[in-house]
Design a protein around this motif. Structure first.
Motif, PDB file in Angstrom:
ATOM      1  N   HIS A 295      21.554  38.711  92.148  1.00 31.34           N
ATOM      2  CA  HIS A 295      22.511  39.194  93.143  1.00 31.34           C
ATOM      3  C   HIS A 295      23.653  39.925  92.452  1.00 31.34           C
ATOM      4  CE1 HIS A 295      25.988  39.059  95.849  1.00 31.34           C
ATOM      5  NE2 HIS A 295      25.095  39.089  96.824  1.00 31.34           N
ATOM      6  N   GLU A 296      23.950  41.124  92.928  1.00 31.03           N
ATOM      7  CA  GLU A 296      25.056  41.911  92.393  1.00 31.03           C
ATOM      8  C   GLU A 296      25.845  42.516  93.550  1.00 31.03           C
ATOM      9  OE1 GLU A 296      26.151  42.183  89.451  1.00 31.03           O
ATOM     10  OE2 GLU A 296      24.511  41.583  88.115  1.00 31.03           O
ATOM     11  N   ASP A 297      27.151  42.423  93.471  1.00 35.11           N
ATOM     12  CA  ASP A 297      27.998  43.079  94.461  1.00 35.11           C
ATOM     13  C   ASP A 297      28.056  44.580  94.176  1.00 35.11           C
ATOM     14  OD1 ASP A 297      28.660  40.714  95.805  1.00 35.11           O
ATOM     15  OD2 ASP A 297      30.221  40.255  94.331  1.00 35.11           O
ATOM     16  N   PRO A 298      28.369  45.384  95.188  1.00 31.61           N
ATOM     17  CA  PRO A 298      28.504  46.831  94.954  1.00 31.61           C
ATOM     18  C   PRO A 298      29.521  47.120  93.850  1.00 31.61           C
ATOM     19  CG  PRO A 298      28.478  46.353  97.306  1.00 31.61           C
ATOM     20  CD  PRO A 298      28.558  45.027  96.607  1.00 31.61           C
ATOM     21  N   VAL A 299      29.214  48.115  93.037  1.00 31.11           N
ATOM     22  CA  VAL A 299      30.098  48.444  91.915  1.00 31.11           C
ATOM     23  C   VAL A 299      31.040  49.597  92.243  1.00 31.11           C
ATOM     24  CG1 VAL A 299      28.502  47.570  90.189  1.00 31.11           C
ATOM     25  CG2 VAL A 299      28.332  49.956  90.914  1.00 31.11           C
ATOM     26  N   ASN A 300      30.722  50.355  93.291  1.00 28.48           N
ATOM     27  CA  ASN A 300      31.585  51.460  93.700  1.00 28.48           C
ATOM     28  C   ASN A 300      31.211  51.851  95.130  1.00 28.48           C
ATOM     29  OD1 ASN A 300      29.208  53.107  93.452  1.00 28.48           O
ATOM     30  ND2 ASN A 300      29.679  53.432  91.279  1.00 28.48           N
TER      31      ASN A 300
ATOM     32  N   ARG B 280      29.470  54.504  96.020  1.00 29.36           N
ATOM     33  CA  ARG B 280      28.321  55.392  96.058  1.00 29.36           C
ATOM     34  C   ARG B 280      27.177  54.771  96.856  1.00 29.36           C
ATOM     35  NH1 ARG B 280      29.530  59.565  93.458  1.00 29.36           N
ATOM     36  NH2 ARG B 280      27.566  60.401  94.235  1.00 29.36           N
ATOM     37  N   ILE B 281      26.246  55.621  97.308  1.00 29.76           N
ATOM     38  CA  ILE B 281      25.060  55.146  98.002  1.00 29.76           C
ATOM     39  C   ILE B 281      24.236  54.286  97.045  1.00 29.76           C
ATOM     40  CG2 ILE B 281      23.657  57.156  97.378  1.00 29.76           C
ATOM     41  CD1 ILE B 281      22.468  57.044 100.216  1.00 29.76           C
ATOM     42  N   VAL B 282      23.431  53.391  97.592  1.00 30.80           N
ATOM     43  CA  VAL B 282      22.705  52.424  96.767  1.00 30.80           C
ATOM     44  C   VAL B 282      21.777  53.106  95.762  1.00 30.80           C
ATOM     45  CG1 VAL B 282      20.819  52.163  98.441  1.00 30.80           C
ATOM     46  CG2 VAL B 282      21.342  50.306  96.848  1.00 30.80           C
ATOM     47  N   HIS B 283      21.207  54.258  96.123  1.00 29.42           N
ATOM     48  CA  HIS B 283      20.342  54.986  95.188  1.00 29.42           C
ATOM     49  C   HIS B 283      21.081  55.285  93.884  1.00 29.42           C
ATOM     50  CE1 HIS B 283      18.715  55.730  99.175  1.00 29.42           C
ATOM     51  NE2 HIS B 283      17.574  56.112  98.640  1.00 29.42           N
ATOM     52  N   ASP B 284      22.356  55.629  94.010  1.00 25.88           N
ATOM     53  CA  ASP B 284      23.154  55.971  92.836  1.00 25.88           C
ATOM     54  C   ASP B 284      23.663  54.720  92.122  1.00 25.88           C
ATOM     55  OD1 ASP B 284      22.731  58.499  93.813  1.00 25.88           O
ATOM     56  OD2 ASP B 284      24.791  58.824  94.476  1.00 25.88           O
ATOM     57  N   GLN B 285      24.050  53.711  92.895  1.00 25.58           N
ATOM     58  CA  GLN B 285      24.611  52.502  92.292  1.00 25.58           C
ATOM     59  C   GLN B 285      23.616  51.788  91.382  1.00 25.58           C
ATOM     60  OE1 GLN B 285      27.099  49.687  94.279  1.00 25.58           O
ATOM     61  NE2 GLN B 285      27.494  51.057  96.001  1.00 25.58           N
ATOM     62  N   ARG B 286      22.339  51.913  91.674  1.00 26.27           N
ATOM     63  CA  ARG B 286      21.360  51.203  90.847  1.00 26.27           C
ATOM     64  C   ARG B 286      21.396  51.662  89.396  1.00 26.27           C
ATOM     65  NH1 ARG B 286      15.442  53.601  92.737  1.00 26.27           N
ATOM     66  NH2 ARG B 286      16.002  55.802  92.745  1.00 26.27           N
ATOM     67  N   MET B 287      21.822  52.905  89.152  1.00 26.26           N
ATOM     68  CA  MET B 287      21.914  53.388  87.778  1.00 26.26           C
ATOM     69  C   MET B 287      23.001  52.630  87.014  1.00 26.26           C
ATOM     70  SD  MET B 287      19.460  55.426  87.857  1.00 26.26           S
ATOM     71  CE  MET B 287      18.482  56.320  89.067  1.00 26.26           C
ATOM     72  N   TYR B 288      24.106  52.340  87.675  1.00 23.93           N
ATOM     73  CA  TYR B 288      25.171  51.545  87.066  1.00 23.93           C
ATOM     74  C   TYR B 288      24.690  50.114  86.805  1.00 23.93           C
ATOM     75  CZ  TYR B 288      28.454  55.213  88.623  1.00 23.93           C
ATOM     76  OH  TYR B 288      29.114  56.395  88.832  1.00 23.93           O
ATOM     77  N   LEU B 289      23.986  49.552  87.781  1.00 26.85           N
ATOM     78  CA  LEU B 289      23.522  48.173  87.661  1.00 26.85           C
ATOM     79  C   LEU B 289      22.482  48.028  86.550  1.00 26.85           C
ATOM     80  CD1 LEU B 289      23.236  47.339  91.463  1.00 26.85           C
ATOM     81  CD2 LEU B 289      24.974  46.510  89.873  1.00 26.85           C
ATOM     82  N   LEU B 290      21.604  49.009  86.429  1.00 26.54           N
ATOM     83  CA  LEU B 290      20.604  48.968  85.364  1.00 26.54           C
ATOM     84  C   LEU B 290      21.254  49.098  83.990  1.00 26.54           C
ATOM     85  CD1 LEU B 290      17.857  51.186  87.024  1.00 26.54           C
ATOM     86  CD2 LEU B 290      17.653  48.755  86.472  1.00 26.54           C
ATOM     87  N   TYR B 291      22.256  49.945  83.907  1.00 29.60           N
ATOM     88  CA  TYR B 291      22.984  50.109  82.644  1.00 29.60           C
ATOM     89  C   TYR B 291      23.641  48.787  82.236  1.00 29.60           C
ATOM     90  CZ  TYR B 291      26.286  52.076  79.251  1.00 29.60           C
ATOM     91  OH  TYR B 291      27.007  52.349  78.113  1.00 29.60           O
ATOM     92  N   ASP B 292      24.320  48.146  83.186  1.00 22.83           N
ATOM     93  CA  ASP B 292      24.960  46.856  82.897  1.00 22.83           C
ATOM     94  C   ASP B 292      23.925  45.795  82.547  1.00 22.83           C
ATOM     95  OD1 ASP B 292      27.469  47.900  83.336  1.00 22.83           O
ATOM     96  OD2 ASP B 292      27.608  47.201  85.412  1.00 22.83           O
ATOM     97  N   TYR B 293      22.787  45.830  83.231  1.00 22.17           N
ATOM     98  CA  TYR B 293      21.741  44.841  82.962  1.00 22.17           C
ATOM     99  C   TYR B 293      21.242  44.957  81.523  1.00 22.17           C
ATOM    100  CZ  TYR B 293      17.422  42.178  83.313  1.00 22.17           C
ATOM    101  OH  TYR B 293      16.418  41.269  83.091  1.00 22.17           O
TER     102      TYR B 293
END
Length: 218
Positions: free
Chosen positions: A35-40, A42-55
């Motif tokens: 589970h991850e809260d939104p990081v910004n 942006r639309i979810v398609h874009d946010q996943r790039m941030y989440l993958l980077y952090d992962y």
């Protein structure tokens, strides 16, 4: 995942209840739900790039990673084996015949480029629009450092992209064409071409929007 039984499957979400996760684990006991809260904003398609980077940053034991859309991607063989045999590249899906069509021939991509990046220099837009090869971000793969390189570049662009657009695929093409083209491997045998049936002599390991008659690697 039958095609890669040793792979860990991670599903990042922000809306699944504990009850739903428990039910999904019955069907997919090897899945890990994060589970991850939104990081910004942006639309979810874009946010996943941030989440993958952090992962990747938070999990240094991950050697190779494959990302995919969740509903329209099928795995026919082990993509990790394919990547390790070919070499250390950024692996990407692609649209239409890769060396036949220019980026500007796809109406949606041509339309979204100036929306996502209204301040991109005309020379850069012209380069991107007239290059052959349309990368699709629905399936990406590579070693840890290859994907960290890609995602870090994408995030720099997404940070300045307009919130009015769906910019993940546009950003993928901007970064891979302008900065990382010599480090990308598109399509077969890692993945088949989006929708149109180009999958190579032996089939592809991953298929995005597979056709009903398609047969992957056996």
């Amino acid at each position: 995942m039958k095609s890669a039984p040793e792979a860990d499957i991670v599903i990042i979400h922000n809306a699944l209840s504990n009850d739903i996760v428990k039910k999904l684990l019955v069907a997919c006991p090897s899945c890990h739900f994060k589970h991850e809260d939104p990081v910004n904003m942006r639309i979810v398609h874009d946010q996943r790039m941030y989440l993958l980077y952090d992962y990747l940053l938070n999990n240094p034991d991950v050697g190779y990673l494959v990302t995919s859309d969740i509903r329209d991607v099928d795995f026919y063989a082990d993509p990790f084996k394919v990547m390790k045999e070919i070499g250390d590249y950024i692996y990407a899906g692609y649209d239409v015949a890769f060396y036949k069509e220019k980026v500007k021939t796809m109406p949606w991509l041509r339309y979204m480029l100036p929306i996502c990046f209204p301040d991109l220099k005309d020379a850069e837009k012209n380069i991107i629009s007239n290059l052959y090869g349309i990368f699709n971000s629905g399936t990406l793969g590579g070693s840890r450092h290859a994907l960290l390189t890609l995602l870090s570049h994408m995030i720099l662009y997404l940070d300045i992209a307009s919130l009015d657009g769906v910019c993940d695929m546009v950003t993928t093409n901007v970064v891979l064409h302008l900065q990382l083209y010599d480090h990308v491997y598109a399509g077969y045998p890692f993945s088949g071409s989006f929708l149109n049936g180009i999958f190579g002599q032996q089939g592809a390991a991953v298929w995005h929007k597979v056709g009903r008659d398609y047969k992957g690697i056996r």
